[in-house]
Design a protein around this motif. Structure first.
Motif, short mmCIF file in Angstrom:
data_model
loop_
_atom_site.label_atom_id
_atom_site.label_comp_id
_atom_site.label_asym_id
_atom_site.label_seq_id
_atom_site.Cartn_x
_atom_site.Cartn_y
_atom_site.Cartn_z
N LYS A 5 78.68 76.23 30.57
CA LYS A 5 78.96 77.21 31.12
C LYS A 5 80.17 77.14 32.19
O LYS A 5 79.90 76.27 33.14
CB LYS A 5 78.06 78.29 31.29
CG LYS A 5 77.00 78.67 30.33
CD LYS A 5 77.87 80.02 29.63
CE LYS A 5 76.43 80.50 28.49
NZ LYS A 5 77.11 81.44 27.86
N HIS A 7 81.98 78.39 35.66
CA HIS A 7 81.70 79.36 36.65
C HIS A 7 82.46 78.76 37.87
O HIS A 7 82.90 77.85 38.20
CB HIS A 7 80.25 79.32 37.28
CG HIS A 7 79.39 79.62 36.33
ND1 HIS A 7 78.80 81.03 35.63
CD2 HIS A 7 78.25 78.77 35.56
CE1 HIS A 7 77.90 80.88 34.96
NE2 HIS A 7 77.75 79.70 34.64
N GLY A 113 81.86 82.31 32.55
CA GLY A 113 80.88 82.21 31.97
C GLY A 113 81.24 81.84 30.34
O GLY A 113 80.13 81.68 29.49
N ASP A 114 82.50 81.68 30.25
CA ASP A 114 82.92 80.84 28.84
C ASP A 114 82.33 79.62 28.62
O ASP A 114 82.09 78.85 29.53
CB ASP A 114 84.44 80.69 28.81
CG ASP A 114 85.11 82.19 28.28
OD1 ASP A 114 84.64 83.05 28.21
OD2 ASP A 114 86.49 82.02 28.46
N GLU A 115 81.82 79.24 27.29
CA GLU A 115 81.36 78.17 27.07
C GLU A 115 82.50 77.09 26.61
O GLU A 115 83.29 77.38 25.86
CB GLU A 115 80.54 78.38 25.89
CG GLU A 115 79.44 77.18 25.76
CD GLU A 115 78.30 77.37 24.72
OE1 GLU A 115 78.39 77.02 23.66
OE2 GLU A 115 77.28 78.14 25.06
N HIS A 130 87.69 75.57 24.92
CA HIS A 130 86.78 76.54 24.47
C HIS A 130 85.93 75.84 23.39
O HIS A 130 86.49 75.15 22.22
CB HIS A 130 87.33 77.65 24.08
CG HIS A 130 87.94 78.72 25.26
ND1 HIS A 130 89.30 78.75 25.69
CD2 HIS A 130 87.30 79.41 25.87
CE1 HIS A 130 89.27 79.58 26.66
NE2 HIS A 130 88.16 79.92 27.13
#
Length: 157
Positions: A5, A7, A113-115, A130
């Protein structure tokens, strides 16, 4: 490393064309003159990123990773993108003026918060992708990042 994740360590960026909040962006501008025989050309490819924490293990300082994510065409807002004062200023600062052709705008952003998947290269160079990249169609090929275009140490090229 996969499935981390993303941040921000502090603050947020604003993507220059879409205006979306993000922790990293890539913006690309394609220039085309309708009716001529030349193919469209990339006039700009620019990336910025904040200091980020990827999962619990990696902290990367500002502007020190390459965001490798498909760019998507930015759809027009209520007003034409080219007539937006912020976009005009962004282009002017980079020496781009809309004279006898059209600009097409593309962005990729990394949101809070994108993985992501992360590859680390020598000298702490990171590539962030991504995990679920959208299929963005067949866009003209973007130039490779400078660090990938360099010849390997000891090679003759």
């Amino acid at each position: 490393m996969t499935g981390l994740k993303a941040h921000a360590v502090e603050g947020m960026l604003k993507a220059p064309i879409s205006g979306r909040e993000c922790i990293a962006y890539q913006v690309c501008v394609l220039f085309d003159t309708p009716g001529d025989a030349r193919p469209a050309q990339w006039a700009l490819q620019e990336q910025r990123n904040l200091s980020v924490r990827l999962g619990d293990t990696i902290e990367v300082s500002q502007n020190s990773f390459y965001l490798e994510s498909p760019v998507e065409e930015v759809q027009q807002r209520d007003e034409s993108i080219e007539s937006c004062e912020a976009t005009k200023e962004f282009l002017r600062q980079r020496g781009l003026f809309n004279t006898d052709g059209e600009f097409h705008f593309f962005e990729a952003i990394l949101e809070l918060g994108d993985e992501v998947n992360v590859d680390e290269y020598e000298d702490k160079v990171y590539v962030v992708r991504h995990t679920a990249s959208a299929n963005c169609g067949k866009l003209p090929r973007l130039p490779p990042p400078i660090w990938r275009a360099r010849a390997a140490p000891g090679s003759l090229t």
